[in-house]
Design an enzyme around this catalytic site. Structure first.
Site, PDB file in Angstrom:
ATOM      1  CB  SER A 252      -0.595  -0.093   1.243  1.00  0.00           C
ATOM      2  OG  SER A 252      -0.508   0.199   2.114  1.00  0.00           O
ATOM      3  CE  LYS A 253       1.835   7.757  -3.043  1.00  0.00           C
ATOM      4  NZ  LYS A 253       2.936   7.471  -3.039  1.00  0.00           N
ATOM      5  NE  ARG A 254      -0.900   5.094   6.813  1.00  0.00           N
ATOM      6  CZ  ARG A 254      -0.743   5.107   7.885  1.00  0.00           C
ATOM      7  NH1 ARG A 254      -2.454   5.006   7.916  1.00  0.00           N
ATOM      8  NH2 ARG A 254      -0.166   4.767   9.044  1.00  0.00           N
ATOM      9  N   GLY A 256       4.438   1.620   2.132  1.00  0.00           N
ATOM     10  CA  GLY A 256       5.518   1.450   1.158  1.00  0.00           C
ATOM     11  C   GLY A 256       6.229   2.866   1.593  1.00  0.00           C
ATOM     12  CG  ASP A 257       5.113   6.861   1.393  1.00  0.00           C
ATOM     13  OD1 ASP A 257       5.421   6.593   0.481  1.00  0.00           O
ATOM     14  OD2 ASP A 257       3.613   7.629   1.477  1.00  0.00           O
TER      15      ASP A 257
END
Ligand code: GLU
Length: 490
Positions: A252-254, A256-257
């Protein structure tokens, strides 16, 4: 032709682990061909901007050793590199398309478009623009614009045409334009959309190869048609496999970030991280896993990139980092560890680590070098070496080692004490040999002496062996630890 690749992130967050892999492949391909790697900022979506994202992206690239050749503050002859600063460049090209009938002015209000979308949803039709403005004569459209009516520019997508393109990883891919919407290229606020900007920018910046996530394959028909209308040739494309989490789901973007900004920089060596990322979707022909940047550059071929999704396995990443720790020269490892501790374990660094001399610290590091996977394990693994050891008389007896009772263990410690007092601590071997000889001469088994000695020196159930501990701790501390256990039994 000089190979030029680019990373084109939107400044909507910090660099995502997947983007870092994209950046790496783009970087490797550029370097492999003695070309250039460019950072271009795609900020046409004005609603999701994060203030310091551009600096952070550049910083991350620099920290891991992939500084681009050109970026917003470093011109290579193609400035500006930020799309919001290139508005004057896009507009004339896109207006020209309206003159040439490959695009058209659209005056539909957002209200009308919303209603259209709702109607289509109710009828279970795919959301498509209904060509409402497609046939407005050019002169009439120009008049409406002169009268300050708001407009967008839309691409005129042919009704049912087969488009073909050749992906460098996936080969031939076909699309039918009947599934493609009349894409907006220029928005009513004067900003181009992603499709409008990217085609023009890649061309204007002489980009030869685009590496990007496979999700973008679906944007190819719009980009092919936009390029055709503009009369320009597209670069080559390599659509990269997704990066999946251990659960098989896309990162997920989260997650991953957070992974890059919070953990990766802190826990993993950049070299290990990049090496690990390089193998998420690529494998060199020679079956090697540990590679320096130069080796990766030499071996990197787009044709060796896989099609299927790659799993980001944190255990493998830990292993990879451990391999880098194992191979690192001890002085360098000391420097990096000290830097890590100073930054992330400040109290321990100030009160403990920096108070010990280089020799003491490097002996500990050398002992852990084959076992430690990440620096954040260091404090826990070495607690009993830097601070006083627990006195664990309960661990002294060990029938497997032929020590039937605590008293037997204490007797072994009495035997070992003078040996420790007179030992040579200049090297592990120098320390070991005479003690082993004395044990043999006394007719004892090694374990009978070394087990209680290890317990006295560490105060732990599990630890490195007695000799390694004594060697790290040195004469005074080793002798004092053994004496304390003996005294506690009086
Ligand atoms: N701005 C897009 C992104 O954030 C770039 C996609 C592309 O490379 O075409 O990934």
């Amino acid at each position: 032709m000089t190979v030029r690749t680019r990373l084109a992130p939107s400044p909507t967050g910090y660099i995502h682990i997947g983007n870092l892999r994209t950046a790496l492949y783009a970087y490797l391909w550029a370097r492999h061909n003695n070309g250039q790697f460019i950072l271009r900022i795609e900020d046409t979506d004005r609603t999701r901007l994060v203030e310091d994202a551009v600096d952070k992206i550049l910083q991350t690239l620099t920290d891991v050793g992939m500084r681009p050749d050109e970026w917003p503050h470093h011109d290579g002859g193609f400035w500006p590199y930020t799309q919001s600063e290139r508005l004057d460049f896009y507009a004339p090209h896109l207006h020209r398309l309206c003159e040439e009938w490959t695009a058209y002015y659209c005056f539909c209000t957002s209200e009308r478009l919303e209603n259209l979308k709702k109607e289509q949803e109710e009828l279970k039709l795919p959301p498509r623009y209904d060509w409402h403005c497609r046939h407005i004569p050019l002169e009439e459209a120009k008049e409406r614009i002169a009268n300050s009516e708001k407009y967008t520019i839309r691409l005129k997508v042919p009704k049912a045409e087969t488009l073909v393109f050749n992906d460098l990883i996936r080969g031939r891919i076909e699309f039918n334009t009947s599934e493609v919407d009349d894409q907006v290229l220029l928005k009513s606020d004067g900003f181009p959309t992603y499709h409008g900007a990217i085609v023009l920018d890649d061309h204007a910046m002489n980009i030869t190869h685009v590496m990007r996530w496979e999700e973008w394959i679906s944007s190819m028909p719009k980009q092919i048609l936009t390029a055709r209308a503009l009369g320009i040739t597209l670069p080559e494309y390599a659509h990269l496999p997704s990066v999946l989490g251990n659960d098989g789901k896309k990162l997920s973007k989260r997650t991953g970030d957070a992974f890059v900004s919070e953990y990766l920089a802190k826990w993993y060596f950049p070299e290990a991280l990049l090496n690990f990322l390089s193998l998420l979707g690529w494998h060199p022909k020679q079956d090697e896993e540990i590679m320096t940047m130069d080796e990766m550059i030499a071996k990197f071929e787009i044709t060796d990139i896989h099609k299927s999704g790659a799993v980001l396995d944190p255990i493998k990443l830990d292993w990879m980092n451990g391999e880098y720790i194992k191979r690192m020269e001890i002085g360098e490892l000391h420097t990096r560890l000290a830097r890590y501790l100073e930054q992330y374990e400040e109290a321990f660094y100030r009160a403990v680590f920096s108070q010990k001399d280089y020799q003491f610290n490097t002996r500990i590091i050398a002992e852990l070098q084959t076992r430690m996977k990440r620096f954040d394990e260091f404090v826990e693994l070495t607690k009993f070496l830097y601070s006083e050891a627990n006195i664990r008389k309960d661990l002294l007896a060990n029938p497997k080692m032929k020590i039937e009772s605590e008293a037997d263990g204490l007797a072994s410690l009495k035997f070992a004490l003078p040996l420790l007092e007179s030992a040579d601590y200049s090297s592990l071997d120098a320390l070991k040999a005479p003690i082993l000889e004395a044990i043999a001469t006394a007719g004892k088994k090694n374990g009978q002496v070394l087990w209680p000695l290890r317990v006295a020196l560490s105060g732990e159930e599990f630890s490195p062996g007695a000799f390694e501990l004594a060697y790290i701790l040195g004469r005074d501390e080793s002798v004092s630890r053994v004496k304390k256990v003996l005294e506690s039994a009086k």
